[in-house]
Design an enzyme around this catalytic site. Structure first.
Site, PDB file in Angstrom:
ATOM      1  N   HIS A 127      35.123  37.368  37.630  1.00 12.40           N
ATOM      2  CA  HIS A 127      34.106  36.784  38.335  1.00 12.40           C
ATOM      3  C   HIS A 127      34.572  37.115  39.667  1.00 12.40           C
ATOM      4  O   HIS A 127      35.427  37.024  40.360  1.00 12.40           O
ATOM      5  CB  HIS A 127      34.012  35.328  38.145  1.00 12.40           C
ATOM      6  CG  HIS A 127      35.139  34.585  38.503  1.00 12.40           C
ATOM      7  ND1 HIS A 127      35.540  34.042  39.920  1.00 12.40           N
ATOM      8  CD2 HIS A 127      36.309  34.076  37.752  1.00 12.40           C
ATOM      9  CE1 HIS A 127      36.559  33.377  39.627  1.00 12.40           C
ATOM     10  NE2 HIS A 127      37.168  33.570  38.607  1.00 12.40           N
ATOM     11  N   ASP A 128      33.286  37.379  40.558  1.00 11.05           N
ATOM     12  CA  ASP A 128      33.158  37.560  42.014  1.00 11.05           C
ATOM     13  C   ASP A 128      34.028  38.896  42.515  1.00 11.05           C
ATOM     14  O   ASP A 128      34.530  38.807  43.792  1.00 11.05           O
ATOM     15  CB  ASP A 128      33.812  36.224  42.750  1.00 11.05           C
ATOM     16  CG  ASP A 128      33.038  35.037  42.178  1.00 11.05           C
ATOM     17  OD1 ASP A 128      31.632  35.074  42.670  1.00 11.05           O
ATOM     18  OD2 ASP A 128      33.436  34.310  41.462  1.00 11.05           O
ATOM     19  N   GLY A 145      39.982  36.846  39.245  1.00  9.69           N
ATOM     20  CA  GLY A 145      38.651  36.616  40.084  1.00  9.69           C
ATOM     21  C   GLY A 145      38.881  37.008  41.459  1.00  9.69           C
ATOM     22  O   GLY A 145      40.017  36.799  42.131  1.00  9.69           O
TER      23      GLY A 145
END
Length: 271
Positions: A127-128, A145
């Site tokens: 994520h991200d 992340g």
């Protein structure tokens, strides 16, 4: 209602949910699943057993191999039910078993992948993350992340990159390395814990950087990492001497930028 281009070819065993957008000349092989918020650009090919879910956009010309899962929810313990996104650029190759997650709403809600990237089997983009273009993730590479990977980086098989770490443009990370700290542009990092082992001279040459410039960058590298002060102090001290050398300035700007992580170096304990 599905928005499927007339030229798209979808195997009858695959499921395309209502709401999905399928571009021109897309080929979807057997036993694939496409979620209702997915956008597939033109000329994309999904071979078989591919899952594309979430609010995911895949760019033109990308090819996805069996058992990849693209657009799954963030694996963060802070993940909320709010819709977030995964944006994949054009002409990427996503090999068997690759996983890519959407972002988290707490950090902007987007995972972004650039163009012409190669993701080898079982690599993971969390994520991200923010990935540039012309990057290679070798087999079993793991990005945690919030990792940033700049253009033309090569990550060797099985290496792991700690959350919030930056990997600078055209860096090379050796297989099975543990990347705990930021890696400068053009740097080479190996080992666990990962330590800088010099410059990615081969990559620089292939990118068209001439030998004289490479020698200048090598000199600056020694001054930065072998100088009398900390890495950041050494970098600041030599800045005016290298204003006419773009690769050195790129390294110095990278070192001077704000970051959540310390800087990788040839030895531990010096930042």
């Amino acid at each position: 209602m599905n928005m499927i281009a007339a030229s798209a070819k979808i195997h009858p065993s695959s499921i395309v949910e209502s709401g999905a957008v399928i571009g021109e000349n897309v080929k979807i092989g057997p036993f694939c699943y496409i979620g209702p918020k997915v956008v597939l650009g033109d000329d994309i090919e999904l071979l078989s057993h591919v899952v594309v879910i979430g609010r995911t956009t895949v760019g033109k010309g990308t090819k996805i191999f069996p058992n990849a899962v693209v657009g799954g929810d963030s694996q963060s313990v802070h993940h909320s039910a709010v819709d977030t996104e995964l944006l994949i650029g054009t002409n990427c190759t996503i090999r068997e078993g690759v996983t890519m997650n959407t972002g988290t709403v707490e950090h902007g809600g987007k995972t972004v992948v650039g163009d012409n990237n190669l993701f080898l089997a079982n690599s993971h983009v969390a994520h991200d993350c923010r990935l540039g273009s012309n990057i290679i993730l070798s087999n079993n590479v793991m990005l945690a992340g919030h990792v940033t990977v700049e253009d033309r980086v090569i990550l060797g098989g099985g290496c792991a990159v700690h959350q919030f770490t930056r990997v600078g443009r055209q860096a090379f990370v050796g297989g099975l390395s543990a990347v705990s700290y930021d890696v400068i542009p053009y740097g080479m990092l190996n080992g666990n814990p990962g330590l800088l082992s010099g410059l990615n001279v081969v990559g620089m040459s292939r990118a068209g950087i001439d030998r004289a410039t490479i020698h200048v960058v090598r000199r600056a590298y020694k001054q930065i990492f072998e100088g009398p002060e900390s890495i950041r102090a050494n970098a600041a001290a030599i800045r005016e001497d290298y204003m006419d050398c773009a690769p050195v300035m790129e390294i110095l700007d990278f070192i001077g930028a704000e970051s959540d992580r310390a800087l990788s170096s040839p030895q531990r304990g010096k930042a």
